[in-house]
Write an enzyme that holds these catalytic residues in place. Structure first.
Site, PDB file in Angstrom:
ATOM      1  N   GLU A 332       0.817  -1.213   0.000  1.00 19.04           N
ATOM      2  CA  GLU A 332       0.000   0.000   0.000  1.00 19.04           C
ATOM      3  C   GLU A 332       0.854   1.267   0.000  1.00 19.04           C
ATOM      4  O   GLU A 332       1.584   1.528   0.954  1.00 19.04           O
ATOM      5  CB  GLU A 332      -0.898   0.003   1.250  1.00 19.04           C
ATOM      6  CG  GLU A 332      -1.687  -1.288   1.448  1.00 19.04           C
ATOM      7  CD  GLU A 332      -2.425  -1.333   2.782  1.00 19.04           C
ATOM      8  OE1 GLU A 332      -2.446  -0.317   3.497  1.00 19.04           O
ATOM      9  OE2 GLU A 332      -2.967  -2.396   3.110  1.00 19.04           O
ATOM     10  N   HIS A 362       0.551  -2.075  10.140  1.00 15.96           N
ATOM     11  CA  HIS A 362       0.287  -0.636  10.152  1.00 15.96           C
ATOM     12  C   HIS A 362      -1.087  -0.415  10.764  1.00 15.96           C
ATOM     13  O   HIS A 362      -1.830  -1.357  10.996  1.00 15.96           O
ATOM     14  CB  HIS A 362       0.381  -0.043   8.746  1.00 15.96           C
ATOM     15  CG  HIS A 362      -0.430  -0.785   7.728  1.00 15.96           C
ATOM     16  ND1 HIS A 362      -0.010  -1.952   7.154  1.00 15.96           N
ATOM     17  CD2 HIS A 362      -1.651  -0.536   7.191  1.00 15.96           C
ATOM     18  CE1 HIS A 362      -0.919  -2.392   6.304  1.00 15.96           C
ATOM     19  NE2 HIS A 362      -1.939  -1.560   6.314  1.00 15.96           N
TER      20      HIS A 362
HETATM   21 FE   LIG Z   1      -3.722  -1.599   5.044  1.00 17.14          FE
END
Ligand SMILES: [Fe+2]
Length: 432
Positions: A332, A362
């Site tokens: 991402e 994350h």
């Molecule tokens: Fe994510």
């Protein structure tokens, strides 16, 4: 012209577009007929894309002997291991606009690459910083389509098929192989680019959502025909399998007077995106905010998803409302166009970037977690914010430029350091 993937037709001079056939013995106005194919001839009807162009000179006259060109900051996959930065979650402040004259092309800086440009899989993420128009300069990218996300300053994208003005909050897509030039509407410009090596972006299926919402087809706009009848020397620059080449031309290659077909550039205003989300509890997966998806051939496994986090109402009851903590097979890359992102209220600023690569954890920072865990859950409107994500099934390899960038934050990991142990063996946990 509104519509996503429509079969359009447009002419800049009356009668310039042949009717009833593609290739008349002599085209109107003495124009040359030429087909531009974005898919193999034999692609299934739903993915078959081509346009017929009626132009002052054929493209063979807009191309001569090529010479090498150096654009050293623009990298292509595979580009692995040219830096020594250890693995980690990463975040950057914005890239400053340079002082020296820099065009959109010269200002392209690659942050990550994924997949392999030679096999038409994967993508690259770039930022661009520019303070000069491309003057008598034109470009096409044989390696993929370009999804451009302006963040600061508008751009005018003059393409073979027409002109698009694109300002922050809008995006545009330039098809693979299409010639264009970029001028600046505000003197300087900064933004993000996703270079898609693979199958073209399309709209995601909506499943049980039905026929409406998310990105609606009518909100995509394709330009009408516009041409330059301009003689005089100019340069055409080309990106081809990761290398750059240039050739001198005797006239503008943006000389298409009329065209029809479904292989065309388009723009889209992100404000017209109609988000769908939680109306009682919990948070759907972020795929609910997909604007465009580029399939990889494996069902549900995108080469790229372009996802936004727009203004919206938060109404979920007894729920942790921001995006949850997460590890993901997809990689991402995020950017912020304006405002504040709800999971990271500090440190992630407009023009900044973050990278959460394959299987790296994350989620909300300590402040965000604290706030979301303790605040009263009234209906609340998240306003003045627009973040986005370029997400891919392939790991994103950092470029040396990104690894060495001055704006890389050494302290990003600290945003999670204040997350406390709440577990104390009691059912409520310790919230002191
Ligand atoms: Fe994510």
């Amino acid at each position: 012209m509104p519509g996503f993937g429509n079969d359009f037709e447009t002419e800049a001079l009356p009668g310039a577009l042949p009717q009833g056939q593609n290739s008349p013995q002599r085209a109107p106005y003495g124009l040359y007929a030429e087909q531009l194919s974005g898919s193999p001839f034999t692609a299934p009807r739903g993915t078959n894309e081509r346009s017929w162009l009626y132009r002052i000179r054929p493209s063979v006259k807009h191309s001569g002997r090529f010479a090498d060109l150096s654009l050293p900051q623009w990298k292509s996959a595979p580009n692995i291991g040219d830096h020594t930065l250890p693995l980690g979650q990463l975040r950057w402040d914005p890239v400053p606009v340079p002082a020296e004259p820099t065009s959109f092309l010269a200002g392209m800086r690659t942050m990550t690459t994924a997949g392999d440009v030679h096999t038409q899989t994967g993508m690259a993420t770039h930022v661009y910083v520019a303070n000069a128009d491309m003057a008598d300069e034109y470009f096409f990218n044989a390696d993929g389509e370009l999804l451009i996300v302006p963040q600061d300053g508008g751009i005018r994208v003059a393409t073979e098929l027409g002109v698009m003005d694109v300002v922050p909050k809008e995006i545009c897509v330039i098809p693979r192989g299409m010639i264009f030039r970029v001028e600046l509407l505000d003197g300087t410009a900064r933004g993000y680019v996703c270079e898609n090596y693979g199958a073209k972006f399309t709209l995601p299926d909506r499943g049980p959502i039905g026929a409406n919402c998310l990105a609606n087809p009518r909100d995509f706009k394709t330009p009408v025909a516009a041409f330059e009848d301009r003689e005089g020397p100019c340069r055409l620059m080309v990106k081809w399998c990761g290398g750059f080449h240039e050739t001198q031309l005797e006239a503008s290659p943006l000389d298409v007077v009329a065209w029809h077909g479904n292989y065309a550039p388009y723009k889209y205003d992100l404000i017209t995106y109609s988000p769908v989300g939680a109306i009682l509890f919990d948070h759907p997966d972020p795929s609910i905010f997909t604007v465009l998806t580029a399939p990889s051939g494996e069902e549900g496994t995108a080469n790229i998803d372009f996802v936004i986090f727009p203004e919206r109402w938060m109404v979920a009851e007894h729920s942790f409302r921001p995006p949850w903590y997460h590890r993901n097979i997809m990689s991402e890359f995020m950017g912020l166009i304006y405002g504040r992102y709800d999971a990271k209220e500090e440190g992630f600023v407009p023009g900044g970037m973050s990278l959460h690569n394959m299987m790296l954890p994350h989620g909300p920072d300590a402040t965000g977690f604290e706030k979301a865990s303790t605040s009263e859950l009234k209906p609340e409107k998240l306003t003045g914010t627009m973040a986005f994500m370029f997400e891919t099934r392939f790991p994103q390899h950092l470029t040396r430029y990104a690894a060495d960038l001055d704006t890389l934050q050494d302290t990003y990991l600290d945003c999670w350091s204040e997350l406390k142990k709440r577990f104390d063996g009691t059912i409520d946990g310790n919230w002191d």
